[in-house]
Design a protein around this motif. Structure first.
Motif, PDB file in Angstrom:
ATOM      1  N   ALA A   1      17.471  10.297  24.773  1.00  0.00           N
ATOM      2  CA  ALA A   1      17.061   8.686  24.446  1.00  0.00           C
ATOM      3  C   ALA A   1      18.402   7.889  25.418  1.00  0.00           C
ATOM      4  O   ALA A   1      17.594   6.762  25.481  1.00  0.00           O
ATOM      5  CB  ALA A   1      16.230   8.456  23.313  1.00  0.00           C
ATOM      6  N   ARG A   2      18.957   8.275  24.286  1.00  0.00           N
ATOM      7  CA  ARG A   2      20.348   7.479  24.223  1.00  0.00           C
ATOM      8  C   ARG A   2      20.947   7.335  25.748  1.00  0.00           C
ATOM      9  O   ARG A   2      21.185   6.032  26.656  1.00  0.00           O
ATOM     10  CB  ARG A   2      21.550   7.428  23.827  1.00  0.00           C
TER      11      ARG A   2
ATOM     12  N   GLU B   1      18.626   5.485  28.609  1.00  0.00           N
ATOM     13  CA  GLU B   1      19.123   3.812  28.135  1.00  0.00           C
ATOM     14  C   GLU B   1      20.019   3.583  28.701  1.00  0.00           C
ATOM     15  O   GLU B   1      20.206   2.483  29.104  1.00  0.00           O
ATOM     16  CB  GLU B   1      19.147   3.477  26.124  1.00  0.00           C
ATOM     17  N   ASN B   2      21.195   4.153  28.493  1.00  0.00           N
ATOM     18  CA  ASN B   2      22.492   3.606  29.061  1.00  0.00           C
ATOM     19  C   ASN B   2      22.502   4.078  30.504  1.00  0.00           C
ATOM     20  O   ASN B   2      23.193   2.760  31.081  1.00  0.00           O
ATOM     21  CB  ASN B   2      23.497   5.284  28.895  1.00  0.00           C
TER      22      ASN B   2
ATOM     23  N   LEU C   1      19.442   3.206  32.485  1.00  0.00           N
ATOM     24  CA  LEU C   1      19.313   1.396  33.242  1.00  0.00           C
ATOM     25  C   LEU C   1      20.381   0.683  32.958  1.00  0.00           C
ATOM     26  O   LEU C   1      20.247  -0.329  33.097  1.00  0.00           O
ATOM     27  CB  LEU C   1      17.971   2.020  31.434  1.00  0.00           C
ATOM     28  N   MET C   2      21.169   0.924  31.497  1.00  0.00           N
ATOM     29  CA  MET C   2      21.982  -0.596  31.096  1.00  0.00           C
ATOM     30  C   MET C   2      23.520  -0.452  32.304  1.00  0.00           C
ATOM     31  O   MET C   2      23.794  -0.918  32.821  1.00  0.00           O
ATOM     32  CB  MET C   2      22.462   0.107  29.692  1.00  0.00           C
TER      33      MET C   2
END
Length: 129
Positions: A98-99, A102-103, A105-106
């Motif tokens: 999940a992290r 998210e990373n 996407l950022m």
């Protein structure tokens, strides 16, 4: 540094490098999910960004060597995790995935910001002819 490529571009570049290093950290944690007694690296984007800014400052000031104390200070391992397994490993694969997502996407958002700045500069140059 002054001019077109001042702190805005430098901060975006630093953010991209930090995102890439964070992605590598998550990948390493996932790759070691089955390694007995492996302690997950729990550094965050803020940690990576601060480390990269400090590295950039040292390079700009002419201090090129990195000491072992700096390297050791930058590595945070999860030793107090509530998800200890019987083999001593602290990696939670689902959280790491999940992290990592998210990373990613950022990272893509930061790249869009860089492209937007470059596009604005390109338009300003074309209009200035």
């Amino acid at each position: 540094m002054s001019g077109l490529f001042s702190s805005g571009f430098l901060n975006l570049e630093t953010a991209l490098v930090a995102r890439e290093k964070l992605q590598t950290t998550h990948a390493s944690n996932i790759a070691n999910a089955d390694t007995p007694h492996y302690k997950a690296d729990t550094r965050t984007f803020a940690d990576m960004f601060a480390t990269e800014q400090a590295r950039r400052s040292r390079l700009e000031s002419g201090h090129f060597s990195e000491s072992n104390s700096t390297i050791m200070k930058d590595s945070r391992l999860d030793s107090a995790s509530s998800t200890h397994r019987l083999d001593g490993n602290t990696v939670d694969t689902q959280k790491e995935m999940a992290r990592m997502a998210e990373n990613q996407l950022m990272h893509e958002l930061t790249m869009r910001m860089v492209k937007g700045k470059i596009s604005s500069l390109r338009n300003a140059i074309k209009e200035g002819r």
